[in-house]
Design a protein around this motif. Sequence first.
Motif, short mmCIF file in Angstrom:
data_model
loop_
_atom_site.label_atom_id
_atom_site.label_comp_id
_atom_site.label_asym_id
_atom_site.label_seq_id
_atom_site.Cartn_x
_atom_site.Cartn_y
_atom_site.Cartn_z
N LEU B 301 0.81 -1.22 0.00
CA LEU B 301 0.00 0.00 0.00
C LEU B 301 0.84 1.27 0.00
O LEU B 301 0.63 2.17 -0.82
N MET B 302 1.78 1.38 0.94
CA MET B 302 2.54 2.63 1.05
C MET B 302 3.48 2.84 -0.15
O MET B 302 3.54 3.96 -0.67
N PRO B 303 4.21 1.80 -0.62
CA PRO B 303 5.01 2.02 -1.82
C PRO B 303 4.18 2.48 -3.01
O PRO B 303 4.55 3.43 -3.71
N LEU B 304 3.04 1.79 -3.20
CA LEU B 304 2.17 2.16 -4.33
C LEU B 304 1.72 3.62 -4.23
O LEU B 304 1.79 4.37 -5.20
N TYR B 305 1.25 3.96 -3.04
CA TYR B 305 0.76 5.32 -2.82
C TYR B 305 1.86 6.35 -3.09
O TYR B 305 1.64 7.36 -3.76
N HIS B 306 3.06 6.07 -2.60
CA HIS B 306 4.13 7.07 -2.76
C HIS B 306 4.61 7.18 -4.19
O HIS B 306 5.02 8.26 -4.62
N ILE B 307 4.53 6.12 -4.95
CA ILE B 307 4.89 6.25 -6.37
C ILE B 307 3.86 7.13 -7.07
O ILE B 307 4.19 8.11 -7.74
N VAL B 308 2.58 6.77 -6.92
CA VAL B 308 1.51 7.51 -7.63
C VAL B 308 1.49 8.97 -7.17
O VAL B 308 1.49 9.91 -7.98
N MET B 309 1.49 9.17 -5.85
CA MET B 309 1.34 10.53 -5.31
C MET B 309 2.53 11.42 -5.69
O MET B 309 2.34 12.55 -6.12
N THR B 310 3.76 10.91 -5.54
CA THR B 310 4.90 11.81 -5.79
C THR B 310 5.06 12.11 -7.29
O THR B 310 5.41 13.23 -7.65
N ILE B 311 4.79 11.11 -8.14
CA ILE B 311 4.91 11.38 -9.58
C ILE B 311 3.87 12.44 -10.00
O ILE B 311 4.18 13.40 -10.71
N SER B 363 11.64 9.76 -14.01
CA SER B 363 12.68 10.19 -14.96
C SER B 363 12.94 9.13 -16.03
O SER B 363 12.68 7.95 -15.84
N ALA B 364 13.51 9.59 -17.15
CA ALA B 364 13.76 8.73 -18.30
C ALA B 364 14.70 7.58 -17.93
O ALA B 364 14.68 6.52 -18.55
N GLN B 365 15.49 7.79 -16.87
CA GLN B 365 16.43 6.77 -16.40
C GLN B 365 15.74 5.42 -16.19
O GLN B 365 16.31 4.37 -16.42
N PHE B 366 14.48 5.47 -15.74
CA PHE B 366 13.77 4.22 -15.46
C PHE B 366 12.77 3.85 -16.55
O PHE B 366 12.09 2.85 -16.44
N GLY B 367 12.61 4.71 -17.55
CA GLY B 367 11.69 4.41 -18.66
C GLY B 367 10.27 4.16 -18.20
O GLY B 367 9.54 3.37 -18.80
N GLY B 368 9.85 4.79 -17.12
CA GLY B 368 8.47 4.65 -16.65
C GLY B 368 8.19 3.37 -15.90
O GLY B 368 7.05 3.01 -15.63
N ALA B 369 9.26 2.62 -15.53
CA ALA B 369 9.06 1.31 -14.90
C ALA B 369 8.29 1.39 -13.59
O ALA B 369 7.41 0.57 -13.32
N TYR B 370 8.62 2.39 -12.75
CA TYR B 370 7.94 2.48 -11.45
C TYR B 370 6.47 2.82 -11.63
O TYR B 370 5.59 2.31 -10.94
N ARG B 371 6.20 3.72 -12.56
CA ARG B 371 4.81 4.13 -12.81
C ARG B 371 4.01 2.92 -13.31
O ARG B 371 2.88 2.69 -12.90
N GLN B 372 4.62 2.15 -14.21
CA GLN B 372 3.91 0.97 -14.75
C GLN B 372 3.62 -0.04 -13.65
O GLN B 372 2.53 -0.60 -13.57
N LYS B 373 4.61 -0.24 -12.77
CA LYS B 373 4.39 -1.15 -11.65
C LYS B 373 3.24 -0.65 -10.79
O LYS B 373 2.38 -1.41 -10.36
N ALA B 374 3.26 0.66 -10.53
CA ALA B 374 2.22 1.23 -9.67
C ALA B 374 0.85 1.05 -10.30
O ALA B 374 -0.12 0.68 -9.63
N LEU B 375 0.75 1.27 -11.62
CA LEU B 375 -0.55 1.11 -12.30
C LEU B 375 -1.02 -0.34 -12.20
O LEU B 375 -2.20 -0.62 -11.95
#
Lengths: 85, 472
Positions: B301-311, B363-375
């Motif tokens: 829950l908290m990792p997911l929330y912090h990815i979505v919220m901070t991005i 950032s482009a460094q991760f190619g959107g990987a964290y955002r995709q995981k969060a989604l």
Amino acid sequence: MGFDVLRVGELSKFVLTDKEVTDFNCHINEMMKMIEILPEIPDGESTSFKTKKLSELRDDVPKESLDVSKVLENAPTTKAGFFVV
Amino acid sequence: MELSSLTAKKLSQMLRAKECSATEILESVLQQISKREKHVGAYITITEEIARKQAKSVDEKFKKGEKLSDLAGIPIAVKDIICTEGILTTAASKILKNFIPPYNATVVERLLENDMVITGKANLDEFAMGSTCEFSQFKLTRNPRDLERVPGGSSGGPAAAVAADEAILALGSDTGGSIRVPAAFCGVVGLKPTYGAVSRYGVLALASSLDQVGPMGKTVEDVHMLFDVIAGEDSKDMTTFKNKKYEKEFDIKKLRIGIYKELFSERINPEIVTSVMNVAKSLESHGATLKTVSIPHVEYLMPLYHIVMTIEAASNLGRYDGIKYGYKAKDFESVEEMYCRTREEGFGTEVKRRIILGTFLSSAQFGGAYRQKALFFRQKLAEAYAKALKECDILLSPTSATPAFKLGETVDPIEMYTTDLCTVGANLASIPAISIPCGLIGNLPIGAQLIGPEYSEHFLFAVGEFYESNCK
């Protein structure tokens, strides 16, 4: 992949102080440890978040807008009815 | 008994019975503000004169025999992240310390259409980023139940205003628990509506896929009344919906309560667990059925929330550039330097920390990987809630793992981020949740959280109103 606080600070348009550089490095590395517990996405799975609601499009008809002079009242610097960059 | 200590429902009845006037209600609230505000610090701006004009206008309308809304003449505090035309709106940030919006948020328009009386703009964590209200750049808000403790955040000002009788009702906003946690800490009721139930137009954005405006009040009935005023379709916010009805009728004998197993774990204060279980047992004694329900992977829950919220926050707060409105740095030699100095000097530490994390994760460094995981995991979480809410009608959990902290106790931001563990799930799954006072630890209030399926606000109100009337 490492976290370069100065580079990210630059991308975020900040001029960070030395204390901020030290603190953010520490805190964000801690946050990354928390975030990295999320496992990899299984192969072939969709990565979209589906909402049931469909966005309804409005007719493309101009509506009343805010008055320019009223909007400019909040601008730090203006000239001849424009924002100054 | 002072008028300021009564509920909106009671005051509404008294107004109609001509037992008091809107001006008398307002003066009672203003008197309470003059007594308590120096200790509590709920407001950034108090709009005393505007409120007096609004109250006078309501009294005149009543005298003329006009039919007015049930909430006409009721004083309300508005979180200072919601735009009010001609009234300072700061988001508790130096970057907006002089911002006077040229328009009203839709929710404010609805308060005014219903002849409500706005007492002022209530304090918050800067740009709603925090769980204690200690990150306001302007002032400290204290918990009216114990002045050495935080009121919770980010809607700490609205919750404290209601708890201290410095307002009858309040509007807050909730991105990960910012209405429900302060409601629990201050002993009031707070609702995070279904995503899309209430317009966000004119609300300074934190995380656009999570933010919702919601009502706060002394009772579920009051929160219900305010929700009915602010909810509904708005052509200026395309996420709002119309005619979405939740069909189920409330009947205590048929109510199936899901005990949200993962939120009754060893992470939660045992006295809170006992108090919230007492809510369940009390409803059970009136005919409800209890069932233990699991929504696995609470640790996500908290990792997911912090990815979505901070991005989303990093993107939304990119607009504060010193050009169109807000603070602008004085000394610079280039446009680039002006942007950087404006943002460095205008934002507080917590906001910078979240913008930097969001910028890094997207950032482009991760190619959107964290955002995709969060989604991906957000979708799985929403499906898990939907499945659980088919097996039962509502989920019950604590609103927070602890009662209100002492001021300055959560200096570690990582520790503070876990305050919202019990609440972020409803934001990520876009479903409604309400916090209701359910007991005390010493003098510190505890909140029980009821979570329902999309559009089930009125069902949650029915359960909450039943609990308030029959179980307390």
